[in-house]
Design an enzyme around this catalytic site. Structure first.
Site, PDB file in Angstrom:
ATOM      1  N   TRP A 100       0.914 -13.342   3.153  1.00  0.00           N
ATOM      2  CA  TRP A 100       1.227 -12.400   4.048  1.00  0.00           C
ATOM      3  C   TRP A 100       0.238 -12.539   5.321  1.00  0.00           C
ATOM      4  O   TRP A 100       0.625 -12.428   7.048  1.00  0.00           O
ATOM      5  CB  TRP A 100       1.417 -10.995   3.701  1.00  0.00           C
ATOM      6  N   ASP A 126      -1.326  -4.094   7.762  1.00  0.00           N
ATOM      7  CA  ASP A 126       0.111  -3.821   7.060  1.00  0.00           C
ATOM      8  C   ASP A 126      -0.004  -3.319   5.504  1.00  0.00           C
ATOM      9  O   ASP A 126      -1.136  -4.310   5.086  1.00  0.00           O
ATOM     10  CB  ASP A 126       0.445  -5.385   6.738  1.00  0.00           C
ATOM     11  N   LYS A 142       8.878  -2.554  -1.030  1.00  0.00           N
ATOM     12  CA  LYS A 142       8.226  -2.452  -2.833  1.00  0.00           C
ATOM     13  C   LYS A 142       7.607  -1.122  -3.099  1.00  0.00           C
ATOM     14  O   LYS A 142       8.122  -1.411  -4.113  1.00  0.00           O
ATOM     15  CB  LYS A 142       6.566  -3.473  -1.768  1.00  0.00           C
TER      16      LYS A 142
HETATM   17  C1  LIG Z   1       6.920  -8.412   1.389  1.00  0.00           C
HETATM   18  C2  LIG Z   1       5.806  -7.997   2.093  1.00  0.00           C
HETATM   19  C3  LIG Z   1       6.104  -8.014   3.744  1.00  0.00           C
HETATM   20  C4  LIG Z   1       7.331  -9.235   3.935  1.00  0.00           C
HETATM   21  O1  LIG Z   1       8.421  -7.810   4.122  1.00  0.00           O
HETATM   22  P1  LIG Z   1       9.975  -8.383   5.098  1.00  0.00           P
HETATM   23  O2  LIG Z   1       9.854  -6.970   5.107  1.00  0.00           O
HETATM   24  O3  LIG Z   1      10.185  -9.141   4.393  1.00  0.00           O
HETATM   25  O4  LIG Z   1       9.784  -8.793   6.307  1.00  0.00           O
HETATM   26  C5  LIG Z   1       5.112  -8.575   4.385  1.00  0.00           C
HETATM   27  N1  LIG Z   1       3.369  -7.769   4.291  1.00  0.00           N
HETATM   28  C6  LIG Z   1       3.477  -7.731   2.953  1.00  0.00           C
HETATM   29  C7  LIG Z   1       1.930  -7.456   2.256  1.00  0.00           C
HETATM   30  C8  LIG Z   1       4.215  -7.930   1.750  1.00  0.00           C
HETATM   31  O5  LIG Z   1       3.785  -7.409   0.701  1.00  0.00           O
END
Ligand SMILES: *Cc1c(COP(=O)(O)O)cnc(C)c1O
Length: 374
Positions: free
Chosen positions: A102, A184, A208
Site C-alpha cells: 500500500w 495511512d 478493515k
Molecule cells: C485496504 C487498504 C488500502 C486501500 O483502501 P481502499 O479503501 O480500498 O482504497 C490502503 N491502505 C491500506 C493500509 C489498506 O489496508
C-alpha cells in the site's frame, strides 16, 4: 443461520452486536420513522448521529481539539492522491517510508501529483527486497535521512498485504520527525491507543477495522490543513470538510452510522487498551502456532515488525497452501488466502474477530500439520 469464522482482510468481520443493533433500527432510525438510508443528511437526527460518531472516535483516541475527525468518500486510495494535492507546495519534498504494497502505491501517486504541481519528486525509502517475501521489515532506526524541510513524512502503520507493522516502541518503533507526519492507518485504526496529536494527518478506509467500505476516516490537524494549498478544487481540500463538518456534500451516511456503532462497541469493550490486549493475545496464538510447527509453517516477516492485525505465513509448497485454505473453509474458517500479489496464508485478526475463532484456527493448523506428516 450459519455464520462463518471470518478472517477476511477487508471488508472484514464486524462485531455481531453492531449488526444486531443496526438490524433492530433498520426500519426506524432514531425515531424518525425511516431507515438511516432514507434520511436526509441535512436533518437534526442525522447530523447528531454523525457528530456523535466523530466525537466517539475522538474520545477513543483522547484527541485534542487541535484535530478534527472527518468522514469522506473514496477510500484510502483516493487519499493517496488527495494528500499530496493538499500538502505539496513551496518546492518542498515529501518523504515516503515504504514498508509494503500500500505504501508503494501511495508513493507512486505522490510522484504523479508532484509532477502535476511542478514540485520536487518525493524521496522514497523502501524496505522492498529483491528476493523472497518482498516486504518484511520497517526501516532501521536512524537509517532514514529526515530533513526539517520535508513537506511531510508518510508511512503506513500496518501493511495489510505483507503483514508488516510499525510498533510504538522497540526496534520497529514509529519514527519521530520534526516535519508533519502522515499515516495511512487503514488496517490498524482503532486497534491500539496512540497519540494521534503527533500526526498532521491520519487516514483509514473503514472497511478493515472500523466499519464498512464506502467511508474513509480522516483525522487532521486543523492548523496544518489551513496552511495547505487552496488552489485545488474545493472538493479535494481538507479545509472544505473541516469547515462543513464533513457535510459539504452527501456523506456516506450508512457507513458513518456503522462506524458510530463500532466506536460504541469498542468503548463498551474497554476502549483501545482492551482492543490492543486482544490483538496481542490473538496474534500471539497464531505466531506461537507457527513457531511450534517445526518449520511446517513459517513467518516471512522480521519478528520486530510482525503485524498483530494481518498474520501472514507460508506452508512448504503452494499446493499445501491451497489445500490448507480449502480444508479450512470446510470447517467454516474463511478468508485465509493470502493476497494475490504475495500468495501464502493471511489471517486477518481485526477487533471483531473473536478469540474462539482464533483458537479454532490454531487447532486446525495443528491438525493440518499432523495430517501432512509433520
Ligand atoms: C485496504 C487498504 C488500502 C486501500 O483502501 P481502499 O479503501 O480500498 O482504497 C490502503 N491502505 C491500506 C493500509 C489498506 O489496508
Amino acid at each position: 443461520m450459519q455464520r462463518v469464522k471470518n478472517f477476511n482482510p477487508g471488508p472484514a468481520a464486524l462485531p455481531r452486536v453492531v449488526l444486531e443493533r443496526a438490524h433492530a433500527e433498520w426500519f426506524d432510525f432514531a425515531g424518525t420513522g425511516m431507515s438511516v438510508l432514507e434520511n436526509s443528511h441535512r436533518t437534526k437526527p442525522y447530523e447528531a448521529m454523525q457528530a456523535d460518531a466523530a466525537a466517539r472516535i475522538a474520545a477513543l483516541y483522547k484527541l485534542p481539539s487541535t484535530h478534527e475527525v472527518l468522514f469522506v468518500q473514496g477510500g484510502a486510495s483516493t487519499m493517496f492522491a488527495t494528500l499530496p494535492f493538499n500538502a505539496l507546495g513551496d518546492g518542498k519534498r515529501a518523504r515516503y517510508l515504504v514498508t509494503g504494497t500500500w505504501g508503494e502505491k501511495a508513493a507512486k501517486e505522490a510522484k504523479t501529483v508532484a509532477k502535476l504541481l511542478g514540485q520536487p519528486e518525493p524521496a522514497v525509502h523502501s524496505t522492498k527486497r529483491a528476493e523472497g517475501w518482498a516486504f518484511a521489515s520497517v526501516p532501521a532506526q536512524g537509517s532514514v535521512p529526515f530533513e526539517a524541510s520535508d513537506a511531510y513524512v508518510h508511512l503506513t502503520t500496518n501493511e495489510t498485504v505483507d503483514g508488516v507493522q510499525f510498533d510504538l516502541g522497540g526496534p520497529a518503533a514509529l519514527p519521530t520527525v520534526s516535519s508533519p507526519l502522515v499515516a495511512d492507518m487503514s488496517s490498524d485504526f482503532v486497534s491500539r491507543p496512540m497519540d494521534l496529536a503527533k500526526f498532521a494527518c491520519v487516514y483509514a478506509g473503514a472497511q478493515k477495522n472500523a466499519g464498512p467500505s464506502g467511508v474513509t476516516i480522516v483525522i487532521v490537524d486543523k492548523a496544518w490543513a489551513d496552511a495547505c494549498r487552496n488552489d485545488i478544487p474545493v472538493i479535494f481540500q481538507f479545509r472544505t470538510a473541516i469547515e462543513n463538518r464533513s457535510l459539504y456534500n452527501t456523506p456516506p451516511t450508512l457507513g458513518v452510522y456503522l462506524v458510530r456503532e463500532v466506536a460504541r462497541w469498542i468503548d463498551e469493550q474497554g476502549g483501545l487498551v482492551a482492543m490492543e490486549a486482544m490483538a496481542d493475545h490473538k496474534s500471539k496464538l497464531v505466531y506461537d502456532a507457527i513457531a511450534s510447527s517445526a518449520g511446517f509453517f513459517t513467518s516471512p516477516v522480521d519478528p520486530a515488525a510482525r503485524s498483530r492485525m494481518n498474520v501472514v505465513f507460508r506452508l512448504p509448497t503452494p499446493e499445501l497452501e491451497a489445500a490448507f485454505v480449502k480444508a479450512a473453509e470446510g470447517e467454516g474458517l474463511v478468508g485465509l488466502k493470502g493476497h494475490r500479489i504475495v500468495g501464502g496464508i493471511r489471517a486477518s485478526l481485526y477487533n471483531a474477530v473473536e478469540e474462539t475463532w482464533v483458537l479454532d484456527l490454531v487447532d486446525f493448523m495443528a491438525r493440518f500439520r499432523k495430517l501432512h506428516g509433520h
